[in-house]
Structures are given as structure tokens and as C-alpha cells.
Motif scaffolding. Structure first.
Motif, PDB file in Angstrom:
ATOM      1  N   MET A   1       6.162   0.674   6.842  1.00  0.00           N
ATOM      2  CA  MET A   1       4.901   0.957   6.177  1.00  0.00           C
ATOM      3  C   MET A   1       5.195   1.430   4.761  1.00  0.00           C
ATOM      4  O   MET A   1       6.140   2.152   4.521  1.00  0.00           O
ATOM      5  N   ASN A   2       4.356   1.026   3.836  1.00  0.00           N
ATOM      6  CA  ASN A   2       4.509   1.419   2.451  1.00  0.00           C
ATOM      7  C   ASN A   2       3.292   2.244   2.054  1.00  0.00           C
ATOM      8  O   ASN A   2       2.232   1.694   1.763  1.00  0.00           O
ATOM      9  N   ASP A   3       3.436   3.574   2.051  1.00  0.00           N
ATOM     10  CA  ASP A   3       2.313   4.449   1.727  1.00  0.00           C
ATOM     11  C   ASP A   3       1.755   4.175   0.336  1.00  0.00           C
ATOM     12  O   ASP A   3       0.546   4.234   0.127  1.00  0.00           O
ATOM     13  N   LYS A   4       2.630   3.858  -0.614  1.00  0.00           N
ATOM     14  CA  LYS A   4       2.179   3.607  -1.995  1.00  0.00           C
ATOM     15  C   LYS A   4       1.253   2.393  -2.054  1.00  0.00           C
ATOM     16  O   LYS A   4       0.201   2.446  -2.688  1.00  0.00           O
ATOM     17  N   ASN A   6      -0.376   1.052   0.551  1.00  0.00           N
ATOM     18  CA  ASN A   6      -1.576   1.358   1.337  1.00  0.00           C
ATOM     19  C   ASN A   6      -2.550   2.195   0.517  1.00  0.00           C
ATOM     20  O   ASN A   6      -3.758   1.998   0.589  1.00  0.00           O
ATOM     21  N   LYS A   7      -2.021   3.121  -0.273  1.00  0.00           N
ATOM     22  CA  LYS A   7      -2.872   3.935  -1.148  1.00  0.00           C
ATOM     23  C   LYS A   7      -3.534   3.051  -2.206  1.00  0.00           C
ATOM     24  O   LYS A   7      -4.722   3.215  -2.500  1.00  0.00           O
ATOM     25  N   LEU A   8      -2.789   2.116  -2.761  1.00  0.00           N
ATOM     26  CA  LEU A   8      -3.332   1.175  -3.742  1.00  0.00           C
ATOM     27  C   LEU A   8      -4.534   0.427  -3.155  1.00  0.00           C
ATOM     28  O   LEU A   8      -5.580   0.297  -3.796  1.00  0.00           O
ATOM     29  N   ILE A   9      -4.390  -0.030  -1.922  1.00  0.00           N
ATOM     30  CA  ILE A   9      -5.483  -0.743  -1.251  1.00  0.00           C
ATOM     31  C   ILE A   9      -6.655   0.188  -1.007  1.00  0.00           C
ATOM     32  O   ILE A   9      -7.818  -0.177  -1.250  1.00  0.00           O
ATOM     33  N   ALA A  10      -6.384   1.401  -0.530  1.00  0.00           N
ATOM     34  CA  ALA A  10      -7.458   2.358  -0.259  1.00  0.00           C
ATOM     35  C   ALA A  10      -8.259   2.670  -1.512  1.00  0.00           C
ATOM     36  O   ALA A  10      -9.490   2.737  -1.474  1.00  0.00           O
ATOM     37  N   LEU A  11      -7.576   2.830  -2.637  1.00  0.00           N
ATOM     38  CA  LEU A  11      -8.276   3.065  -3.905  1.00  0.00           C
ATOM     39  C   LEU A  11      -9.134   1.858  -4.279  1.00  0.00           C
ATOM     40  O   LEU A  11     -10.264   2.012  -4.747  1.00  0.00           O
ATOM     41  N   PHE A  12      -8.619   0.664  -4.067  1.00  0.00           N
ATOM     42  CA  PHE A  12      -9.379  -0.559  -4.328  1.00  0.00           C
ATOM     43  C   PHE A  12     -10.632  -0.601  -3.453  1.00  0.00           C
ATOM     44  O   PHE A  12     -11.682  -1.073  -3.878  1.00  0.00           O
ATOM     45  N   MET A  13     -10.520  -0.087  -2.239  1.00  0.00           N
ATOM     46  CA  MET A  13     -11.637  -0.100  -1.293  1.00  0.00           C
ATOM     47  C   MET A  13     -12.638   1.024  -1.558  1.00  0.00           C
ATOM     48  O   MET A  13     -13.628   1.153  -0.852  1.00  0.00           O
ATOM     49  N   GLY A  14     -12.396   1.829  -2.590  1.00  0.00           N
ATOM     50  CA  GLY A  14     -13.393   2.804  -3.000  1.00  0.00           C
ATOM     51  C   GLY A  14     -13.081   4.255  -2.706  1.00  0.00           C
ATOM     52  O   GLY A  14     -13.874   5.134  -3.034  1.00  0.00           O
ATOM     53  N   HIS A  37      -4.909  11.431   4.587  1.00  0.00           N
ATOM     54  CA  HIS A  37      -3.587  11.329   3.982  1.00  0.00           C
ATOM     55  C   HIS A  37      -3.201   9.858   3.886  1.00  0.00           C
ATOM     56  O   HIS A  37      -3.515   9.060   4.779  1.00  0.00           O
ATOM     57  N   GLU A  38      -2.516   9.483   2.831  1.00  0.00           N
ATOM     58  CA  GLU A  38      -2.184   8.074   2.604  1.00  0.00           C
ATOM     59  C   GLU A  38      -1.319   7.481   3.711  1.00  0.00           C
ATOM     60  O   GLU A  38      -1.311   6.268   3.909  1.00  0.00           O
ATOM     61  N   SER A  39      -0.631   8.288   4.478  1.00  0.00           N
ATOM     62  CA  SER A  39       0.185   7.761   5.574  1.00  0.00           C
ATOM     63  C   SER A  39      -0.654   7.321   6.770  1.00  0.00           C
ATOM     64  O   SER A  39      -0.133   6.692   7.691  1.00  0.00           O
ATOM     65  N   CYS A  40      -1.942   7.629   6.759  1.00  0.00           N
ATOM     66  CA  CYS A  40      -2.829   7.278   7.880  1.00  0.00           C
ATOM     67  C   CYS A  40      -3.442   5.886   7.749  1.00  0.00           C
ATOM     68  O   CYS A  40      -4.083   5.407   8.687  1.00  0.00           O
ATOM     69  N   TYR A  43      -3.414  -0.620   6.758  1.00  0.00           N
ATOM     70  CA  TYR A  43      -3.638  -1.937   6.167  1.00  0.00           C
ATOM     71  C   TYR A  43      -2.485  -2.897   6.444  1.00  0.00           C
ATOM     72  O   TYR A  43      -2.691  -4.098   6.546  1.00  0.00           O
ATOM     73  N   ASP A  44      -1.288  -2.375   6.567  1.00  0.00           N
ATOM     74  CA  ASP A  44      -0.109  -3.213   6.740  1.00  0.00           C
ATOM     75  C   ASP A  44       0.176  -3.578   8.193  1.00  0.00           C
ATOM     76  O   ASP A  44       1.055  -4.391   8.453  1.00  0.00           O
ATOM     77  N   SER A  45      -0.589  -3.015   9.125  1.00  0.00           N
ATOM     78  CA  SER A  45      -0.267  -3.261  10.529  1.00  0.00           C
ATOM     79  C   SER A  45      -1.449  -3.589  11.427  1.00  0.00           C
ATOM     80  O   SER A  45      -1.257  -3.954  12.575  1.00  0.00           O
TER      81      SER A  45
END
Length: 94
Positions: A1-4, A6-14, A37-40, A43-45
């Protein structure tokens, strides 16, 4: 998993930065907001997490961008995830 990523995607999602490193705020909850937390992010799995991202990308672009044309939903989730991350990075720089 890549937290960075996943965080990028979460920010894109609002989601928004919380101000505390590693945490994001989801203001789209019916009952107020949620701090995550970004580790939660999964998106990658999890297909149920990445499909809404692909749908948002298609809506914002008026179709399927080139990064996603090379992958299909018969591919591994990791291939779709990488295409989504690549698109968002270019989208944010454009």
C-alpha cells in the motif's frame, strides 16, 4: 500500500487536510464530518473504493482519459490504481 498515493486520491475525491500530519477530513458525511488517517484508505486494494474515483475522473474529463484507456476492469486492481494515480498527478500539474 502506498499511503502517499492513497492520500493523493483522497484529496482528489474532496477530502481536506486536517492540519495534523497524516489525517484528512471527510466533510461529506450525513452526520457531520469524519477524520481519517491516510493509512485507512483502500483505493489500492478494493474495487469499491477505486471505481468511484474512475467515475469522477470520467465525469471531470468528459470521457476516459488516456491513462485509463490502456487498462480495463479485467486487469488487476493495481494496474487501474496506478493509472488513476498517474492521471491525478498530471491533472494536478495541468
Amino acid at each position: 500500500m502506498n499511503d502517499k498515493d492513497n492520500k493523493l486520491i483522497a484529496l482528489f475525491m474532496g477530502l481536506k487536510e486536517d492540519g495534523v500530519d497524516g489525517y484528512l477530513v471527510d466533510m461529506n458525511k450525513d452526520y457531520g464530518y469524519q477524520i481519517v488517517h491516510e493509512s485507512c484508505f483502500l483505493y489500492d486494494s478494493e474495487w469499491g473504493w477505486i471505481i468511484p474515483v474512475v467515475q469522477k475522473i470520467e465525469e471531470e474529463c468528459g470521457g476516459v482519459p488516456k491513462q485509463l484507456l490502456d487498462v480495463s476492469f479485467y486487469d488487476e486492481i493495481g494496474d487501474v490504481y496506478q493509472a488513476v494515480v498517474e492521471f491525478i498527478k498530471e491533472y494536478n500539474n495541468g
